[in-house]
Scaffold this motif. Structure first.
Motif, mmCIF file in Angstrom:
data_model
loop_
_atom_site.group_PDB
_atom_site.id
_atom_site.type_symbol
_atom_site.label_atom_id
_atom_site.label_comp_id
_atom_site.label_asym_id
_atom_site.label_seq_id
_atom_site.Cartn_x
_atom_site.Cartn_y
_atom_site.Cartn_z
ATOM 1 N N PRO A 110 0.829 -1.212 0.000
ATOM 2 C CA PRO A 110 0.000 0.000 0.000
ATOM 3 C C PRO A 110 0.855 1.249 0.000
ATOM 4 O O PRO A 110 2.054 1.199 0.306
ATOM 5 N N PRO A 111 0.288 2.396 -0.347
ATOM 6 C CA PRO A 111 1.050 3.649 -0.328
ATOM 7 C C PRO A 111 1.665 3.894 1.046
ATOM 8 O O PRO A 111 1.106 3.472 2.065
ATOM 9 N N PHE A 112 2.814 4.525 1.070
ATOM 10 C CA PHE A 112 3.527 4.931 2.286
ATOM 11 C C PHE A 112 4.198 3.765 3.014
ATOM 12 O O PHE A 112 4.655 3.919 4.138
ATOM 13 N N SER A 113 4.285 2.618 2.354
ATOM 14 C CA SER A 113 4.976 1.483 2.966
ATOM 15 C C SER A 113 6.488 1.594 2.838
ATOM 16 O O SER A 113 7.215 0.805 3.444
ATOM 17 N N GLY A 292 -2.142 -1.560 9.475
ATOM 18 C CA GLY A 292 -0.839 -2.209 9.388
ATOM 19 C C GLY A 292 0.133 -1.535 8.454
ATOM 20 O O GLY A 292 1.175 -2.111 8.118
ATOM 21 N N ASN A 293 -0.170 -0.305 8.029
ATOM 22 C CA ASN A 293 0.662 0.426 7.077
ATOM 23 C C ASN A 293 1.740 1.200 7.842
ATOM 24 O O ASN A 293 1.430 2.104 8.616
ATOM 25 N N PRO A 294 3.019 0.889 7.643
ATOM 26 C CA PRO A 294 4.070 1.524 8.448
ATOM 27 C C PRO A 294 4.153 3.035 8.273
ATOM 28 O O PRO A 294 4.346 3.766 9.251
ATOM 29 N N GLY A 295 4.030 3.530 7.032
ATOM 30 C CA GLY A 295 4.136 4.965 6.801
ATOM 31 C C GLY A 295 3.001 5.741 7.428
ATOM 32 O O GLY A 295 3.201 6.828 7.984
ATOM 33 N N VAL A 296 1.799 5.192 7.362
ATOM 34 C CA VAL A 296 0.640 5.831 7.983
ATOM 35 C C VAL A 296 0.782 5.798 9.501
ATOM 36 O O VAL A 296 0.543 6.798 10.192
ATOM 37 N N ALA A 297 1.190 4.645 10.031
ATOM 38 C CA ALA A 297 1.373 4.520 11.477
ATOM 39 C C ALA A 297 2.433 5.489 11.978
ATOM 40 O O ALA A 297 2.269 6.112 13.035
ATOM 41 N N LEU A 298 3.517 5.653 11.227
ATOM 42 C CA LEU A 298 4.584 6.569 11.636
ATOM 43 C C LEU A 298 4.095 8.014 11.625
ATOM 44 O O LEU A 298 4.424 8.791 12.527
ATOM 45 N N LEU A 393 -5.274 16.349 3.326
ATOM 46 C CA LEU A 393 -5.560 15.081 2.662
ATOM 47 C C LEU A 393 -4.726 14.889 1.402
ATOM 48 O O LEU A 393 -4.569 13.762 0.922
ATOM 49 N N ALA A 394 -4.206 15.959 0.843
ATOM 50 C CA ALA A 394 -3.364 15.890 -0.353
ATOM 51 C C ALA A 394 -2.294 16.963 -0.254
ATOM 52 O O ALA A 394 -2.469 17.972 0.436
ATOM 53 N N ALA A 395 -1.188 16.731 -0.938
ATOM 54 C CA ALA A 395 -0.080 17.691 -0.922
ATOM 55 C C ALA A 395 0.621 17.638 -2.270
ATOM 56 O O ALA A 395 0.579 16.622 -2.975
ATOM 57 N N CYS A 396 1.262 18.752 -2.625
ATOM 58 C CA CYS A 396 1.973 18.841 -3.898
ATOM 59 C C CYS A 396 3.474 18.890 -3.638
ATOM 60 O O CYS A 396 3.950 19.665 -2.804
ATOM 61 N N ALA A 407 0.113 10.795 3.931
ATOM 62 C CA ALA A 407 0.109 9.615 4.795
ATOM 63 C C ALA A 407 -0.860 9.796 5.958
ATOM 64 O O ALA A 407 -1.618 8.881 6.302
ATOM 65 N N ILE A 408 -0.866 10.991 6.557
ATOM 66 C CA ILE A 408 -1.736 11.241 7.706
ATOM 67 C C ILE A 408 -3.208 11.256 7.296
ATOM 68 O O ILE A 408 -4.099 10.945 8.089
ATOM 69 N N GLY A 409 -3.490 11.581 6.014
ATOM 70 C CA GLY A 409 -4.868 11.634 5.543
ATOM 71 C C GLY A 409 -5.347 10.372 4.858
ATOM 72 O O GLY A 409 -6.539 10.244 4.545
#
Length: 427
Positions: A110-113, A292-298, A393-396, A407-409
């Protein structure tokens, strides 16, 4: 490949190692514990026997968020070079166990892994032939400047790429656009892989991109692998590893409201006290919230951490010490229910879902490409993206102009896409 979380040889920068994608399971939240687990947990807490009188605690709810220096020390970004080594070792183990039936290994996450960033470091591996025994360096294949191809042009482009020697594609999503002429390049790559026209390779792919191509080319049968999901124990191991430098020392983290412990993990608690510590369910709930997504959890972990204002001077002093002299720094954790996390702005416009889905499907896009795949005008895109940016929720990315979900969104975005009826990834 067996789960290696309890194996002494397991690398703590990638807890759980690699598993077959069909073995991935969602971490459960604390309220879903089995009856047996709940009884054991309650007994362990009673046995701890720590009361407010025995362990005086002052609420830390009003502590400020971490400064940049504190965040770098307590919750730094991962070392992707080390993760590349761990992934390479995992693939090598799968090969030796006969778990891989192709020369090309497909890794989906998944994204941010951190998969894309880790694969980008394969050219720097100390042992170039770690995966195939050839001793040749791995070569990263990047996407072309344009993604619109005819069938012949796609064949000619791949003919120019040397796929006979070890190769890596860090992110398949960079090689296509959801348009008729934007699919040809990936279709030709899968054709060559299917008939064995390539040498040893590693194909990295985000889970949303794989969801599309897994259905589009159902007969490809790539049998992807993925990093194991971050459950509570793995998050604890990983956060400790990040904060204390490859596990050389422990970090002590406690909840702001009641003082319950988050880190060190209970089984790694080396306190000299005869009384056991009471532990919070924060890591279990964080594992469930982040899926369980590491980047989101971080990202959520970084936002949840607090430190006393005078701790920064202590951290600076600790940074100047040698490894042996450096002490583990204490920090405080805000409960998930009290955190200010991104929420979806209310809007009657239906294009928001198409924009967010397009960003996830292609792992980020610039404005012109996003307009192409969604059919939304540049003017309308600008308005929606501006709102999503204000909502976190989004960034450029200012370097290349690509918009991405944050990741936070990500949990909020995924939950709303599900509610709006969009096809989701399996993670």
């Amino acid at each position: 490949m067996k789960d290696t979380i309890n194996d002494k040889s397991a690398d703590t920068c990638l807890p759980g190692g690699l598993i077959s994608a069909d073995q991935w399971t969602l971490p459960q939240t604390s309220v879903r514990r089995s009856l047996k687990d709940a009884i054991q947990y309650a007994l362990s807490q009673l046995q701890a026997g720590v009361s407010q009188a025995e362990d005086p605690f002052e609420s830390m709810d009003d502590l400020p968020e971490l400064s940049g220096i504190q965040k770098k020390r307590l919750a730094p970004e991962p070392d992707y070079g080390r993760q590349a080594e761990a992934i390479a070792s995992g693939v090598q183990q799968a090969r030796s166990e006969g778990s891989l039936n192709r020369e090309v290994v497909c890794l989906v996450a998944p994204p941010f892994s951190g998969l894309q960033q880790s694969l980008a470091r394969f050219e720097e591996l100390a042992e170039p032939g770690l995966l195939d025994g050839s001793g040749e360096k791995w070569r990263i294949i990047g996407p072309p400047d344009t993604l619109s191809f005819s069938a012949k042009e796609a064949c000619d482009w791949w003919d120019e790429q040397d796929l006979s020697t070890p190769w890596v594609i860090t992110e398949l999503a960079d090689f296509w656009l959801r348009s008729l002429s934007g699919l040809v390049l990936v279709k030709e790559l899968f054709r060559r892989i299917a008939i064995g026209e390539t040498g040893a390779g590693i194909l990295g792919c985000s889970s949303w991109c794989w969801r599309y191509w897994g259905q589009y080319l159902e007969n490809a049968q790539m049998s992807p692998w993925t990093p194991a999901p971050m459950d509570a124990e793995r998050l604890g191991v990983w956060f400790t590893y990040l904060a204390s430098g490859k596990g050389r020392s422990e970090i002590v983290a406690r909840m702001t409201g009641d003082g319950l412990y988050v880190l060190p993990l209970a089984e790694k608690d080396k306190t000299k006290s005869n009384k056991k510590r009471k532990y919070s369910s924060f890591l279990r709930d964080l594992a469930a919230t982040s899926r369980g997504n590491p980047g989101v959890a971080l990202a959520i972990w970084q936002r949840s951490l607090r430190a006393k204002p005078d701790d920064e001077a202590k951290l600076d002093e600790a940074d100047e010490k040698t490894e042996k002299q450096s002490r583990a720094a204490d920090c405080w954790v805000v409960p998930l229910g009290k955190l200010s996390l991104p929420s979806m702005p209310q809007s009657k416009e239906s294009v928001t879902g198409f924009i967010l889905h397009g960003l996830l499907l292609h792992n980020g896009l610039d404005m012109s490409s996003l307009e192409l795949v969604t059919g939304v005008s540049t003017y309308e895109l600008s308005l929606v993206l501006s709102r999503l940016k204000r909502a976190e929720l989004a960034a450029c990315d200012e370097t290349d102009g690509r918009w991405q979900v944050t990741a936070i969104g990500y949990p909020t975005v995924r939950r709303h896409l599900q509610g709006w009826g969009f096809p989701l990834d399996q993670f």
